[in-house]
Design a protein around this motif. Sequence first.
Motif, PDB file in Angstrom:
ATOM      1  N   ALA A  61       0.816  -1.210   0.000  1.00  0.00           N
ATOM      2  CA  ALA A  61       0.000   0.000   0.000  1.00  0.00           C
ATOM      3  C   ALA A  61       0.849   1.259   0.000  1.00  0.00           C
ATOM      4  O   ALA A  61       1.922   1.308   0.574  1.00  0.00           O
ATOM      5  N   ALA A  62       0.336   2.269  -0.656  1.00  0.00           N
ATOM      6  CA  ALA A  62       0.947   3.603  -0.623  1.00  0.00           C
ATOM      7  C   ALA A  62       0.030   4.554  -1.380  1.00  0.00           C
ATOM      8  O   ALA A  62      -0.602   4.160  -2.355  1.00  0.00           O
ATOM      9  N   LEU A  63      -0.020   5.773  -0.931  1.00  0.00           N
ATOM     10  CA  LEU A  63      -0.840   6.771  -1.604  1.00  0.00           C
ATOM     11  C   LEU A  63      -0.108   7.305  -2.825  1.00  0.00           C
ATOM     12  O   LEU A  63       1.110   7.484  -2.818  1.00  0.00           O
ATOM     13  N   ASP A  64      -0.877   7.617  -3.873  1.00  0.00           N
ATOM     14  CA  ASP A  64      -0.243   8.071  -5.107  1.00  0.00           C
ATOM     15  C   ASP A  64       0.494   9.391  -4.939  1.00  0.00           C
ATOM     16  O   ASP A  64       1.481   9.635  -5.639  1.00  0.00           O
ATOM     17  N   ASN A  65       0.028  10.265  -4.027  1.00  0.00           N
ATOM     18  CA  ASN A  65       0.733  11.541  -3.905  1.00  0.00           C
ATOM     19  C   ASN A  65       2.123  11.382  -3.296  1.00  0.00           C
ATOM     20  O   ASN A  65       2.962  12.281  -3.386  1.00  0.00           O
ATOM     21  N   SER A 107       0.058   1.464  -8.342  1.00  0.00           N
ATOM     22  CA  SER A 107      -0.507   2.780  -8.060  1.00  0.00           C
ATOM     23  C   SER A 107      -2.020   2.702  -8.202  1.00  0.00           C
ATOM     24  O   SER A 107      -2.569   1.770  -8.808  1.00  0.00           O
ATOM     25  N   GLY A 108      -2.698   3.696  -7.653  1.00  0.00           N
ATOM     26  CA  GLY A 108      -4.138   3.771  -7.834  1.00  0.00           C
ATOM     27  C   GLY A 108      -4.509   3.874  -9.297  1.00  0.00           C
ATOM     28  O   GLY A 108      -5.493   3.273  -9.756  1.00  0.00           O
ATOM     29  N   PHE A 132      -4.457   0.532 -11.066  1.00  0.00           N
ATOM     30  CA  PHE A 132      -5.610  -0.304 -10.773  1.00  0.00           C
ATOM     31  C   PHE A 132      -6.917   0.348 -11.217  1.00  0.00           C
ATOM     32  O   PHE A 132      -7.891  -0.355 -11.493  1.00  0.00           O
ATOM     33  N   GLY A 133      -6.941   1.667 -11.272  1.00  0.00           N
ATOM     34  CA  GLY A 133      -8.185   2.345 -11.611  1.00  0.00           C
ATOM     35  C   GLY A 133      -8.415   2.518 -13.098  1.00  0.00           C
ATOM     36  O   GLY A 133      -9.446   2.101 -13.629  1.00  0.00           O
ATOM     37  N   ARG A 134      -7.454   3.105 -13.782  1.00  0.00           N
ATOM     38  CA  ARG A 134      -7.646   3.464 -15.189  1.00  0.00           C
ATOM     39  C   ARG A 134      -7.908   2.270 -16.101  1.00  0.00           C
ATOM     40  O   ARG A 134      -8.889   2.277 -16.856  1.00  0.00           O
ATOM     41  N   PRO A 135      -7.047   1.235 -16.093  1.00  0.00           N
ATOM     42  CA  PRO A 135      -7.255   0.154 -17.063  1.00  0.00           C
ATOM     43  C   PRO A 135      -8.598  -0.558 -16.901  1.00  0.00           C
ATOM     44  O   PRO A 135      -9.265  -0.879 -17.887  1.00  0.00           O
ATOM     45  N   MET A 136      -9.009  -0.817 -15.658  1.00  0.00           N
ATOM     46  CA  MET A 136     -10.275  -1.517 -15.431  1.00  0.00           C
ATOM     47  C   MET A 136     -11.458  -0.668 -15.860  1.00  0.00           C
ATOM     48  O   MET A 136     -12.423  -1.169 -16.456  1.00  0.00           O
ATOM     49  N   ASP A 182      -8.796   6.607  -2.353  1.00  0.00           N
ATOM     50  CA  ASP A 182      -7.878   7.082  -3.387  1.00  0.00           C
ATOM     51  C   ASP A 182      -8.040   6.249  -4.661  1.00  0.00           C
ATOM     52  O   ASP A 182      -8.120   6.791  -5.770  1.00  0.00           O
ATOM     53  N   LEU A 183      -8.108   4.943  -4.506  1.00  0.00           N
ATOM     54  CA  LEU A 183      -8.274   4.050  -5.648  1.00  0.00           C
ATOM     55  C   LEU A 183      -9.613   4.291  -6.336  1.00  0.00           C
ATOM     56  O   LEU A 183      -9.699   4.326  -7.572  1.00  0.00           O
ATOM     57  N   MET A 184     -10.656   4.486  -5.542  1.00  0.00           N
ATOM     58  CA  MET A 184     -11.987   4.731  -6.093  1.00  0.00           C
ATOM     59  C   MET A 184     -12.010   6.004  -6.931  1.00  0.00           C
ATOM     60  O   MET A 184     -12.640   6.068  -7.999  1.00  0.00           O
TER      61      MET A 184
END
Length: 393
Positions: free
Chosen positions: A121-125, A141-142, A145-149, A173-175
């Motif tokens: 785990a780690a925050l993107d910022n 990164s978020g 996991f977020g963009r491609p899906m 953050d991921l959401m």
Amino acid sequence: MKRRTALTLALSSVASRARAAEPIKIGALLSYSGVFASIGDEITNAMQLAFDHAGGTVAGRPITIVRADTEVRPNVALTKARELVGSDRVDLLVGPVSSSESIPLRDFAHQRRIPLIMPHAALDNLFGERCSPYILRTSFSGNQFGRPMAAWLAQRGVRTITLMAPDYVGPRDLMEKFEAEFTRQGGQIVGREFTPFQRTHDFGPYLARVKQQRPDATWVSYGGAEAINFVRQAADFRLSEATRVTGSGWTVSPLVLPAQGDAALGFQGLLNYAPSIDTPENRRFQADYRSRHGRTASEFGAQGYDTGLFIAAALRALDGRTDDKLALARAIRDARIVGARGPARIDPATNNIVQNMYIVEVRRGSNGPELAVLDTMPAVTDEPNGCQMRLEG
């Protein structure tokens, strides 16, 4: 003069051999109790396997792991980090599991100028505006996991989605990353459900609201015991009859899939790893992990294993020297590996990993439910997003 020179050389040789015998200490700053205990154990077990595959020593120095339980509490994580560096005198840190712990650990590692590798785990910022040459991420990164899906679902006709996740910083953050890409693709978010972290045992009220919203798909992100409870209860509510159930792939991680059983069938998610990846490196990893621990390794194990490979490669490049911490961090950044997940490297612009991402689906296998790879996105990376590698700040 000759005697003095000979004595100096002899003492130098003795000191060199003494240094060579000193172990290289890896401070494993992970969760070994509580909701994420299984994740911390698997990361550590797999990292040890990577060190063993690398020979266990570098330049005559054995590689050892020193464990410290963060208890999924940021203040405990910071205390344990101070003990590992100050008392145990570790050469670098690996951790944490929970995103909430990553904020104080980032500042500690940066101020103390000691490498901190984040294997989960780690925050993107922390890899954007707050990036540091001492902080590296070998997990994801978020955005990865977020963009491609989000794009994958939108391209397959999904137009409305409800989002559901535990209420703490990492999933939020991921959401946000998922939502930004999905709406950019023309989709609509029709609901957001945040469940109290580690305190939600009955998902019924949330599942009832999702069924009332009737989205084309429901995107969820749970881990550990919460993932088991959510998937079982979603099956009891027959959620998949009302909406397509999708989300972050660790919701159906091999770590929890045996406990979820048939309730997980049909779930589609995005992961940076699947046990079914058919490469020599992954087959060796899985065979040896099963031999040692009696079960299939999950994506958490793959992240731990590849973290160990990055560390071993950096130590070899430095001939086992660990006194220059900035050089050690840069050697990790410059390493290139082919691990359980496939080819991987660290982007020097962000210190975030560049890796393949996989769309997976839970299907019935010969030994029960398993993850099948539906699609592969190669070498997924992040934009720098404000990152400037400063030694101060």
